[in-house]
Design an enzyme around this catalytic site. Structure first.
Site, PDB file in Angstrom:
ATOM      1  N   PHE A 112     -74.632  41.413  77.768  1.00  0.00           N
ATOM      2  CA  PHE A 112     -73.895  40.317  78.498  1.00  0.00           C
ATOM      3  C   PHE A 112     -74.708  40.033  79.874  1.00  0.00           C
ATOM      4  O   PHE A 112     -74.782  39.026  80.552  1.00  0.00           O
ATOM      5  CB  PHE A 112     -72.526  40.373  78.548  1.00  0.00           C
ATOM      6  CG  PHE A 112     -72.104  41.352  79.640  1.00  0.00           C
ATOM      7  CD1 PHE A 112     -71.563  41.057  80.996  1.00  0.00           C
ATOM      8  CD2 PHE A 112     -71.858  42.790  79.363  1.00  0.00           C
ATOM      9  CE1 PHE A 112     -71.374  41.683  81.971  1.00  0.00           C
ATOM     10  CE2 PHE A 112     -71.423  43.651  80.558  1.00  0.00           C
ATOM     11  CZ  PHE A 112     -71.097  42.995  81.880  1.00  0.00           C
ATOM     12  N   LYS A 113     -75.228  40.967  80.318  1.00  0.00           N
ATOM     13  CA  LYS A 113     -75.769  41.165  81.564  1.00  0.00           C
ATOM     14  C   LYS A 113     -77.208  40.210  81.582  1.00  0.00           C
ATOM     15  O   LYS A 113     -77.314  39.638  82.802  1.00  0.00           O
ATOM     16  CB  LYS A 113     -76.621  42.511  81.999  1.00  0.00           C
ATOM     17  CG  LYS A 113     -75.451  43.713  81.781  1.00  0.00           C
ATOM     18  CD  LYS A 113     -74.466  43.497  82.920  1.00  0.00           C
ATOM     19  CE  LYS A 113     -73.392  44.805  82.825  1.00  0.00           C
ATOM     20  NZ  LYS A 113     -73.793  46.067  83.361  1.00  0.00           N
TER      21      LYS A 113
END
Length: 522
Positions: A112-113
């Site tokens: 998700f980063k």
């Protein structure tokens, strides 16, 4: 739109300054002076936008056009999400009635980063290019030294977002032996000259504390101008707000609900977020404050449960870190929690009628500063029942053990109900799913669990959970990008103890080798 520090500094920051400095001058985190409200017609005009178009509209509420013109911002956003493997960027998947998974792992590093760090990398480059505009070839260029700590995913996402970027040097600290082999390889096999990996004997919190110490070391910071890629950087939080809105619109499409119909008003929306540093769920809090109809945000923790203990008891206490099956959440103290504490204090502390808004914000900031000093000196602090009542208005929490993580992965791979699909969870998403099951929900509640990483990034946990199931084949879920990754050439420096002095020396030596030590750092 101006930005302030959570610890009461009288300084105001522009958006560009907030991005480039990372921390406030007093060591606090930077937040917007005001949380913008949504346009009156947002639910209609934003309903059918692409992810990039939606991001542009949300970012525009926080970034003045005087700093980044609309066309330039639109181009920045578009370039940032072109690298994702699906045009939806963050697709919503229905698991069973009333439970959905928001897949945030379709970026370059399968975590998700990427959603935030692809944008932040381009944003750093844009701001530096703007500062260097008009300078001749022989003139000294402005540069930044980006320093970050990672429990696994931030490091690789930052590296993929900043590798090869002009006038940027990147140093990533990770705890040696405490990230997954794929996470480590994604970082250490990137050989670009501006990328430097430091493996520290210690924990993620040790790495994070070193980064904070470097930022608070004024002579060092002023000389090398440190930039932040961790979620202490406001732009990280801003970028993550988008997928809360995007998932809401996707849910309405799944349910075939028109926003103007009574059915839309009856939806009880609950987001469950696997939580370590509190950044991902904080973005959901901002979305809620802006006007997205979120009923509750659920903080899902593993056995490192400082946040669950806080929402259960009102006590925020550092009890150390233990290794778990969900290593990216093995964190003792959550950095971004300080941002939310500022809003809690602002709402709950008594207000004097004669105080101006500036005086009130200083008073609130001083209170937050005191809490943070208590964490440092006494390992924690407590809040009263009136504060806790407000905290629970917005948040629920749950703790999930390693045994429950593995059991949840197995149950969701082999569902017993015909109205549930088979799905392979990574261990962090399994924390979220199990926490979702612990919630009491009504027939009108729809739960969206954030899937923070591709399961192949955490092969050990997934294989441990599913190894005795004959139908499971790990190779069938392994992305082509991972094949052979562990065998590639690596470049990493090992440091024998978590010592800021050792890290500073390494940074200085590497910048000399890059030939950039004497460059003008903004």
């Amino acid at each position: 739109m101006r930005y302030i520090s959570t610890r009461g500094s009288p300084l105001y920051y522009s958006f560009s300054e907030a991005v480039l400095v990372g921390l406030g001058d007093d060591g606090g985190l930077i937040i917007p002076e005001l949380i913008p409200t949504l346009p009156l017609d947002w639910s209609i005009t934003w309903r059918n936008l692409t992810f990039s178009e939606l991001a542009f509209n949300i970012f525009s509420l926080y970034i003045p056009q005087e700093e980044i013109r609309s066309q330039e911002l639109e181009n920045l956003v578009s370039r940032s999400y072109d690298s994702f493997r699906t045009p939806t960027v963050t697709p919503l998947v229905k698991i069973k009635p009333q439970l959905y998974i928001l897949e945030l792992f379709h970026g370059p590093t399968f975590a998700f980063k990427d959603v935030a760090l692809q944008f932040l990398g381009n944003l750093f480059e844009y701001l530096l290019k703007k500062k260097n505009a008009g300078k001749g070839e022989k003139e000294v260029k402005d540069r930044i030294t980006v320093v970050g700590a990672t429990s696994g995913d931030t490091g690789s996402a930052a590296i993929y977002g900043l590798r090869g970027k002009k006038n940027i040097s990147l140093f990533i600290l990770h705890p040696r032996g405490k990230v997954s082999p794929i996470q480590e390889a994604q970082m250490t096999t990137v050989l670009d000259s501006n990328v430097h990996n430091l493996a520290i004997e210690g924990t993620f919190d040790d790495c994070q504390n070193i980064v904070k110490a470097l930022f608070n070391d004024s002579p060092f910071n002023n000389k090398y101008h440190l930039g932040a890629v961790n979620s202490i950087n406001w732009a990280r939080i801003l970028a993550q707000i988008t997928y809360y809105f995007h998932s809401y619109f996707q849910l309405l499409d799944y349910l075939n609900i028109n926003l103007n119909s009574p059915d839309a008003e009856h939806i009880q929306l609950q987001y469950i977020v696997p939580t370590g540093n509190f950044g991902d769920i904080l973005a959901g809090y901002y979305a809620r404050r802006m006007g997205l109809p979120i009923q509750k945000l659920v903080v899902a923790t593993n056995s490192n449960d400082i946040l669950d203990r806080f929402f259960q008891s009102g006590k925020y206490e550092n009890s150390g870190v233990i290794e778990t099956q969900s290593p990216a959440m093995d964190i003792a103290v959550s950095s971004n929690f300080e941002r939310w504490l500022w809003y809690l204090a602002y709402e709950c502390l008594p207000q004097k009628k004669q105080d101006s808004e500036t005086e009130r914000m200083k008073y609130v900031g001083n209170h937050v500063k005191q809490w943070m000093e208590e964490v440092k000196s006494n390992q924690g602090f407590s809040i009263g029942e009136d504060f806790l009542k407000i905290a629970r208005r917005d948040f629920h929490s749950a703790k999930v053990t390693d045994e429950e993580i593995l059991e949840t992965i197995r149950r969701y791979y082999l569902p017993k109900s015909t109205d549930q699909i088979s799905y392979i969870l990574d261990p962090h998403t399994a924390v979220g799913i199990n926490a979702a099951e612990q919630q009491t929900v009504s027939s009108s509640t729809y739960q969206i669990c954030l899937a923070t990483a591709h399961p192949a990034k955490f092969a050990k946990a997934v294989v441990t959970a599913l190894e005795n199931i004959s139908s499971f084949d790990f190779l069938s879920i392994e992305p082509p990008e991972f094949k052979g990754l562990l065998d590639r050439e690596k470049r990493v420096t090992y440091l024998e103890r978590p010592d800021p002095i050792l890290v500073k020396k390494k940074i200085e030596n590497e910048l000399k080798n890059e030939g950039n030590e004497n460059e003008n750092r903004i």
